[in-house]
Design an enzyme around this catalytic site. Structure first.
Site, PDB file in Angstrom:
ATOM      1  N   CYS A 102      47.281 -53.582  26.726  1.00  0.00           N
ATOM      2  CA  CYS A 102      48.203 -53.931  27.812  1.00  0.00           C
ATOM      3  C   CYS A 102      49.654 -53.940  27.330  1.00  0.00           C
ATOM      4  CB  CYS A 102      47.864 -55.309  28.377  1.00  0.00           C
ATOM      5  SG  CYS A 102      46.150 -55.542  28.857  1.00  0.00           S
ATOM      6  N   ASP A 155      43.875 -61.436  27.807  1.00  0.00           N
ATOM      7  CA  ASP A 155      42.823 -62.244  28.421  1.00  0.00           C
ATOM      8  C   ASP A 155      41.432 -61.773  28.011  1.00  0.00           C
ATOM      9  OD1 ASP A 155      44.757 -63.707  29.601  1.00  0.00           O
ATOM     10  OD2 ASP A 155      44.345 -63.084  31.651  1.00  0.00           O
ATOM     11  N   CYS A 189      50.201 -57.608  30.188  1.00  0.00           N
ATOM     12  CA  CYS A 189      49.052 -58.386  30.646  1.00  0.00           C
ATOM     13  C   CYS A 189      49.479 -59.466  31.637  1.00  0.00           C
ATOM     14  CB  CYS A 189      48.324 -58.992  29.437  1.00  0.00           C
ATOM     15  SG  CYS A 189      46.613 -59.445  29.769  1.00  0.00           S
ATOM     16  N   ASP A 190      48.541 -59.948  32.462  1.00  0.00           N
ATOM     17  CA  ASP A 190      48.927 -60.606  33.712  1.00  0.00           C
ATOM     18  C   ASP A 190      49.727 -61.898  33.589  1.00  0.00           C
ATOM     19  OD1 ASP A 190      46.740 -62.059  32.847  1.00  0.00           O
ATOM     20  OD2 ASP A 190      45.616 -61.888  34.699  1.00  0.00           O
ATOM     21  N   LYS A 191      49.571 -62.748  32.581  1.00  0.00           N
ATOM     22  CA  LYS A 191      50.394 -63.958  32.485  1.00  0.00           C
ATOM     23  C   LYS A 191      51.827 -63.617  32.108  1.00  0.00           C
ATOM     24  CE  LYS A 191      46.559 -65.795  33.374  1.00  0.00           C
ATOM     25  NZ  LYS A 191      45.811 -64.533  33.265  1.00  0.00           N
ATOM     26  N   CYS A 193      45.841 -54.096  33.892  1.00  0.00           N
ATOM     27  CA  CYS A 193      45.355 -54.143  35.268  1.00  0.00           C
ATOM     28  C   CYS A 193      46.543 -53.987  36.228  1.00  0.00           C
ATOM     29  CB  CYS A 193      44.650 -55.472  35.538  1.00  0.00           C
ATOM     30  SG  CYS A 193      43.299 -55.841  34.400  1.00  0.00           S
ATOM     31  N   GLU A 200      39.597 -68.633  32.256  1.00  0.00           N
ATOM     32  CA  GLU A 200      38.953 -67.775  33.246  1.00  0.00           C
ATOM     33  C   GLU A 200      37.447 -67.723  33.006  1.00  0.00           C
ATOM     34  OE1 GLU A 200      40.866 -63.997  33.014  1.00  0.00           O
ATOM     35  OE2 GLU A 200      42.590 -64.626  34.211  1.00  0.00           O
ATOM     36  N   SER A 234      39.288 -64.102  36.733  1.00  0.00           N
ATOM     37  CA  SER A 234      40.102 -62.923  36.473  1.00  0.00           C
ATOM     38  C   SER A 234      40.147 -62.043  37.713  1.00  0.00           C
ATOM     39  CB  SER A 234      39.499 -62.148  35.306  1.00  0.00           C
ATOM     40  OG  SER A 234      39.999 -60.832  35.272  1.00  0.00           O
TER      41      SER A 234
END
Length: 580
Positions: free
Chosen positions: A75, A107, A148-150, A225, A468, A494
């Site tokens: 990511c 994650d 990455c998402d955070k 993602c 998660e 997630s």
């Protein structure tokens, strides 16, 4: 401390985030002047000369470029290269670009282990670190490049706090993988398959060699993602959220940032001019349309708080109730973000939403134009696309994210129900205080069809860090129990999770919420129609159980997670740590 009451009184001290140098007026270097233009700042100027700045550079606006690059995660492993391109474009636009790095947490790697407790707290560390560097070094603007998402909500929280001209460049989505062996040959793969393949193996659907083939080929290279809300909020240039990480268009986007950030500086367009209530409604609506993660609830609440925009879980429910779910995207659907980009990308989705009345077009964006003006230049979807259904034929007429309440979650819970799982589930509780126990139960066939798996002590304080539950949901899906077993937790899920799942149960078990009082065999009903979540135990029995309940001792008594557990708020408030 009050000598009369013994209470500690905490007084808010607001840092000088928005303080500009006196007399700065309409200049673009409102903040960096604190160092570059004051006679008393000789030491700072000397250090800037040491970095290679010239006399002419000292009068230019300075842009802090936040890279989330690090080697150990697909990511983020390419993001330092993207940051270099952003920096190149910033300098070409007549500005000073200075790159600095912040942290990131993959994650997928710590999933199902104690390391997962650090994922959500990393969001707040990211926000604090960006705020710290930007404020201490007096940069006039920020460009953040998250992966990455955070990473994404973390940089947005900082940008909203600072309120200096800013742009977010999403690091880009990952392309699909493809299997090569046996039953997996030519099978489309992504990270979700790598998570679910163990359950497939346990249930006998695939062999050990096929499982290894999935794991080897699920992630073909750089990318993360899909992250779509920030573009809908107006904080990214068009197409940022759907361009694959390894696509040449991502480099072109990075080079376009320089002129764009200069335009924001010259027009003094700041994040809070963009991050209005209408903008947050746009962000939430595209999340509902495309089937985004339950994490969006936590992050949108936290971002709104940072921007001082009122937003509650009930507001999110109201938006979900009036927004159809239209996209056939993974994890519950067929396609991935790469496919969507090839058919028109995020702007095509936004253009369609505007046409059917699901988008506020008058919101300002980082282009300096409104959303409507941006979308006037977009062609829309290519012919033949079947990723996004028409509003007249939705997958589900309302959003897939549902806020549930009941005696099991008085302060709310978040369900991700696409409609494919059904809208009502009643079953007997199978209670676990540790997610690892679930895998043993699956292996031993101790989770029968009709079970409601309860995973507790996983909340912001109890986890800590609200890990998660993707590993157990993936195992349940892989074992073929997705339609026959529900999972509820005070932890979170997630974006790759799917099935009949309910997270963010509040109050959490560590705080003595009703989820801490559930016993094996208790009957639980989850009803998406009435938005209810009920444990069929009398109030008297729950009160009796509460009397004998004691909180578990904290898992950490010092360090980052101990501090986090002491300061974090409820998931229903966004699990923020910067409010007292």
């Amino acid at each position: 401390m009050s000598h009369e009451t013994g209470e500690v009184k905490i007084h808010k001290i607001v840092p000088p985030r928005d303080r500009e140098v006196e007399g700065a007026g309409d200049v673009v270097n409102k903040y960096s002047r604190q160092i570059t233009q004051l006679d008393t700042a000789g030491a700072g100027q000397a250090q800037l000369y040491a970095t290679g700045l010239t006399d002419s550079d000292m009068s230019k606006a300075q842009v802090g470029i936040t890279s989330f690059g690090y080697d150990g995660n697909p990511c983020n492993m390419h993001i330092n290269d993207l940051a270099a391109k952003v920096k190149e474009g910033v300098w070409k636009a007549g500005l000073v670009g200075a790159q600095f790095n912040t942290i990131g947490v993959s994650d997928a790697m710590p999933m199902g282990s104690a390391g997962m407790s650090f994922s959500l707290p990393s969001r707040d560390i990211i926000a604090d670190s960006i705020e710290t560097v930007m404020s201490a070094l007096w940069y006039d603007a920020n460009v953040s490049i998250p992966g990455c998402d955070k990473n994404m909500p973390g940089c947005m929280m900082a940008i909203a706090r600072l309120n200096r001209p800013s742009i977010v460049v999403y690091g880009g989505t990952m392309k699909r993988g493809r299997g090569t062996l046996g039953a997996c040959a030519n099978r489309d793969l992504d990270i979700g398959n790598a998570l679910e393949c163990n359950g497939e193996f346990i249930s006998g659907k695939i062999t050990a060699d096929e499982r290894r083939d999935i794991i080897r080929n699920a992630c073909p290279g750089a990318g993360a993602c899909g992250g779509i809300a920030i573009e809908a909020l107006g904080m990214s240039l068009p197409y940022s959220s759907s361009i694959p990480a390894v696509d040449g268009e991502k480099i072109k986007e990075c080079l376009r940032v320089g002129p764009a950030i200069r335009n924001l500086l010259e027009k003094n367009i700041r994040p809070r001019d963009i991050l209005t209530r209408k903008a947050f409604e746009n962000g939430l609506r595209i999340i509902m349309v495309l089937g985004g993660s339950t994490n969006a609830v936590l992050h949108m609440l936290a971002m709104a708080k940072a921007a001082e925009v009122p937003l509650t879980i009930d507001d999110i429910q109201a938006i979900s109730s009036s927004t159809p779910f239209l996209a056939d995207l993974r994890p519950s659907g067929k396609y991935i973000m790469e496919d969507l980009h090839n058919m028109g990308g995020t702007p095509a989705v936004l253009k369609y939403m505007l046409e059917v009345g699901l988008l506020h077009g008058d919101c300002m964006t980082v282009t300096g134009k409104t959303m409507t003006e941006n979308l006037a230049e977009v062609e829309g979807f290519k012919d033949g696309q079947d990723i996004l259904r028409p509003i007249s034929n939705p997958i589900k007429p309302t959003g897939h994210l549902t806020i549930l309440r009941g005696n099991l979650a008085p302060d709310g819970a978040v369900a991700k129900i696409t409609g494919k799982e059904g809208l009502l589930f009643t079953g007997e509780a199978r209670v676990f205080d540790d997610e690892e126990e679930i895998f043993h139960a699956l292996e031993e066939k101790k989770i029968p069809k009709g079970s409601v798996v309860v995973v507790r002590y996983q909340g912001p304080k109890g986890g800590p860090g609200m890990p998660e539950m993707l590993k157990p949901t993936s195992a349940i899906m892989g074992a073929g129990l997705g339609k026959d077993v529900a999972l509820i937790t005070d932890g979170r899920f997630s974006g790759a999770s799917h099935g009949f799942i309910i997270g963010h149960i509040c109050p959490e078990a560590q705080m003595g919420g009703p989820i801490a009082l559930v016993h094996d065999g208790d009957k639980i009903t989850i009803d998406a129609n009435t938005r209810g979540i009920t444990v069929h135990v009398s109030d008297e029995e729950l009160a009796k159980r509460k009397e004998s309940w004691k909180p578990k001792p904290p898992k950490y008594t010092k360090g980052a997670l101990a501090r986090y557990a002491m300061t974090v708020k409820s998931a229903s408030e966004g699990a923020v740590t910067d409010e007292w």
